[in-house]
Write a protein that holds these residues in place. Structure first.
Motif, PDB file in Angstrom:
ATOM      1  N   ALA A  89     -11.652  18.281  45.511  1.00  0.00           N
ATOM      2  CA  ALA A  89      -9.928  16.761  45.471  1.00  0.00           C
ATOM      3  C   ALA A  89     -11.037  15.969  44.597  1.00  0.00           C
ATOM      4  CB  ALA A  89     -10.801  16.428  46.832  1.00  0.00           C
ATOM      5  N   SER A  90     -11.997  15.791  44.411  1.00  0.00           N
ATOM      6  CA  SER A  90     -11.712  14.527  43.206  1.00  0.00           C
ATOM      7  C   SER A  90     -11.838  15.663  41.609  1.00  0.00           C
ATOM      8  CB  SER A  90     -13.723  15.032  42.808  1.00  0.00           C
ATOM      9  OG  SER A  90     -14.331  15.974  42.893  1.00  0.00           O
ATOM     10  N   LEU A  91     -12.224  17.025  41.162  1.00  0.00           N
ATOM     11  CA  LEU A  91     -11.040  17.383  39.911  1.00  0.00           C
ATOM     12  C   LEU A  91      -9.477  17.148  40.602  1.00  0.00           C
ATOM     13  CD1 LEU A  91     -10.659  18.709  37.325  1.00  0.00           C
ATOM     14  CD2 LEU A  91     -10.559  21.203  39.006  1.00  0.00           C
ATOM     15  N   TRP A 114      -1.287  15.437  50.736  1.00  0.00           N
ATOM     16  CA  TRP A 114      -0.731  14.057  51.324  1.00  0.00           C
ATOM     17  C   TRP A 114      -2.327  13.624  52.324  1.00  0.00           C
ATOM     18  CZ3 TRP A 114       3.186  11.670  49.435  1.00  0.00           C
ATOM     19  CH2 TRP A 114       3.813  12.651  48.768  1.00  0.00           C
ATOM     20  N   LEU A 115      -3.126  14.794  52.467  1.00  0.00           N
ATOM     21  CA  LEU A 115      -4.083  14.825  53.687  1.00  0.00           C
ATOM     22  C   LEU A 115      -4.842  14.614  52.728  1.00  0.00           C
ATOM     23  CD1 LEU A 115      -3.204  17.685  55.819  1.00  0.00           C
ATOM     24  CD2 LEU A 115      -3.144  15.569  56.594  1.00  0.00           C
ATOM     25  N   GLU A 116      -5.199  15.377  51.628  1.00  0.00           N
ATOM     26  CA  GLU A 116      -6.845  15.250  51.054  1.00  0.00           C
ATOM     27  C   GLU A 116      -7.091  13.798  49.735  1.00  0.00           C
ATOM     28  OE1 GLU A 116      -6.564  18.679  49.177  1.00  0.00           O
ATOM     29  OE2 GLU A 116      -7.933  19.983  51.231  1.00  0.00           O
ATOM     30  N   GLN A 117      -5.477  13.680  49.117  1.00  0.00           N
ATOM     31  CA  GLN A 117      -5.318  12.007  48.264  1.00  0.00           C
ATOM     32  C   GLN A 117      -5.320  11.322  48.488  1.00  0.00           C
ATOM     33  OE1 GLN A 117      -6.521  12.862  45.562  1.00  0.00           O
ATOM     34  NE2 GLN A 117      -7.125  14.672  45.724  1.00  0.00           N
ATOM     35  N   THR A 158       3.158  25.620  61.610  1.00  0.00           N
ATOM     36  CA  THR A 158       4.339  26.120  60.925  1.00  0.00           C
ATOM     37  C   THR A 158       3.768  26.074  58.990  1.00  0.00           C
ATOM     38  OG1 THR A 158       6.109  25.457  61.686  1.00  0.00           O
ATOM     39  CG2 THR A 158       4.803  27.029  62.994  1.00  0.00           C
ATOM     40  N   LEU A 159       4.705  26.836  58.732  1.00  0.00           N
ATOM     41  CA  LEU A 159       5.292  26.322  57.198  1.00  0.00           C
ATOM     42  C   LEU A 159       6.510  25.337  56.638  1.00  0.00           C
ATOM     43  CD1 LEU A 159       4.066  27.997  54.397  1.00  0.00           C
ATOM     44  CD2 LEU A 159       6.253  29.609  55.342  1.00  0.00           C
ATOM     45  N   SER A 160       6.716  25.663  58.040  1.00  0.00           N
ATOM     46  CA  SER A 160       8.018  24.753  57.331  1.00  0.00           C
ATOM     47  C   SER A 160       8.376  23.809  58.289  1.00  0.00           C
ATOM     48  CB  SER A 160       9.781  25.461  58.601  1.00  0.00           C
ATOM     49  OG  SER A 160       8.375  25.423  59.974  1.00  0.00           O
ATOM     50  N   THR A 161       7.018  23.258  59.313  1.00  0.00           N
ATOM     51  CA  THR A 161       6.884  22.191  59.376  1.00  0.00           C
ATOM     52  C   THR A 161       6.048  21.505  58.238  1.00  0.00           C
ATOM     53  OG1 THR A 161       6.038  22.926  61.722  1.00  0.00           O
ATOM     54  CG2 THR A 161       4.257  20.920  61.117  1.00  0.00           C
ATOM     55  N   ARG A 162       5.094  21.694  58.053  1.00  0.00           N
ATOM     56  CA  ARG A 162       4.320  21.154  56.908  1.00  0.00           C
ATOM     57  C   ARG A 162       5.424  20.873  55.594  1.00  0.00           C
ATOM     58  NH1 ARG A 162       1.357  26.130  56.979  1.00  0.00           N
ATOM     59  NH2 ARG A 162       1.105  26.987  55.338  1.00  0.00           N
ATOM     60  N   ILE A 163       6.484  21.756  55.239  1.00  0.00           N
ATOM     61  CA  ILE A 163       7.239  20.800  54.309  1.00  0.00           C
ATOM     62  C   ILE A 163       7.446  19.947  54.281  1.00  0.00           C
ATOM     63  CG2 ILE A 163       9.521  22.368  53.287  1.00  0.00           C
ATOM     64  CD1 ILE A 163       8.838  24.928  53.270  1.00  0.00           C
ATOM     65  N   ARG A 164       8.664  19.662  56.122  1.00  0.00           N
ATOM     66  CA  ARG A 164       9.091  18.353  56.490  1.00  0.00           C
ATOM     67  C   ARG A 164       8.356  17.781  56.614  1.00  0.00           C
ATOM     68  NH1 ARG A 164      11.599  22.432  60.291  1.00  0.00           N
ATOM     69  NH2 ARG A 164      13.508  22.599  60.040  1.00  0.00           N
ATOM     70  N   VAL A 165       6.760  17.794  56.769  1.00  0.00           N
ATOM     71  CA  VAL A 165       5.510  16.293  56.630  1.00  0.00           C
ATOM     72  C   VAL A 165       5.708  16.404  55.179  1.00  0.00           C
ATOM     73  CG1 VAL A 165       3.243  16.029  56.363  1.00  0.00           C
ATOM     74  CG2 VAL A 165       4.054  16.940  58.127  1.00  0.00           C
TER      75      VAL A 165
END
Length: 251
Positions: A89-91, A114-117, A158-165
């Motif tokens: 994540a540092s890279l 959005w989770l890692e940064q 789901t993929l659609s949920t991740r997109i909506r986030v």
């Protein structure tokens, strides 16, 4: 004095002891890396330090990098990882921070950013405010392809949920000029993330999610090389994409 290493430690907010623990060496060894001119660690320790600090070997130990310099068409490949989750994540943070002209996130969901940064949205706003172009290319959560890939992945989130986030997070920064987003299905199995002349590419494998994809860190060194070809792929998809927020891209 290895000034590059000393400055990298300061930027990464790591102590000598913390770097020693990450690299599996004694703290005195790290001290010698910093204070003894020309001292070059073993390769495995250099690589561990580079991952911990989010820096390239050519920056921290240029003499070692020159001995292994590539001159063929693969010289644009800086690093390779068997999984995206193995790419530190540092890279990502370092590449985002250093970019001045362009940040393009052409992942199908871009959810992991959005989770890692930390404070990712605020970082995007700062970049755009300084004249950096910020673009997101996303899959459409309502498309047939998205539903098909959801069946392939077969995971609870789901993929659609991740997109909506991602869409919800982008909506918070859409008023900032210079931040734009479009829908496209053309990158469903290939994610490309551009940071000026650096790039992270992840080709998705069948029945796997993004963090399991093999990953390449590229840096542009030639015309019509790997970097340029992936960049052209993204530009074509962007040109054919559908604006998320309407014609002006910012509401």
């Amino acid at each position: 004095m290895n000034e590059a290493l000393r400055r990298a430690l300061l930027r990464a907010h790591l102590t000598d002891r913390q770097l020693a623990e990450r690299c599996g060496v004694d703290i005195k060894t790290v001290g010698r890396w910093i204070t003894e001119t020309g001292r070059v660690p073993h390769a495995r320790h250099r690589w561990a330090a580079c991952e911990a600090l989010g820096e390239d070997e050519a920056v921290l130990w240029p003499t070692a990098a020159k001995k292994a310099i590539k001159v063929g068409p693969d010289r644009e490949i800086i690093s390779a990882y068997p999984y995206r989750s193995a790419c530190p994540a540092s890279l990502w943070r370092s590449l985002i921070t250093k970019a001045e002209r362009e940040l393009t996130f052409a992942g199908y969901t871009n959810y992991f950013l959005w989770l890692e940064q930390a404070r990712f949205g605020a970082a995007l706003q700062r970049k755009a405010n300084r004249g950096c172009r910020v673009r997101f290319l996303l899959g459409n959560p309502e498309s047939d392809l998205t539903r098909s890939r959801e069946r392939d992945e077969n995971v609870a989130l789901t993929l659609s949920t991740r997109i909506r986030v991602t869409l919800a997070e982008l909506d918070k920064v859409r008023s900032q000029p210079g931040i734009d987003a479009r829908f496209s299905d053309g990158h469903a199995h290939l994610s490309v993330f551009r940071f000026d002349d650096d790039m992270i590419v992840t080709p998705l494998l069948t029945h796997s999610v993004g963090h399991d994809a093999p990953t390449l860190h590229l840096r542009r060194h030639q015309d019509d090389g790997m970097f340029d070809r992936f960049a052209a792929h993204v530009e074509e998809l962007w040109g054919r994409g559908t604006p998320v927020w309407g014609d002006d891209g910012n509401g």
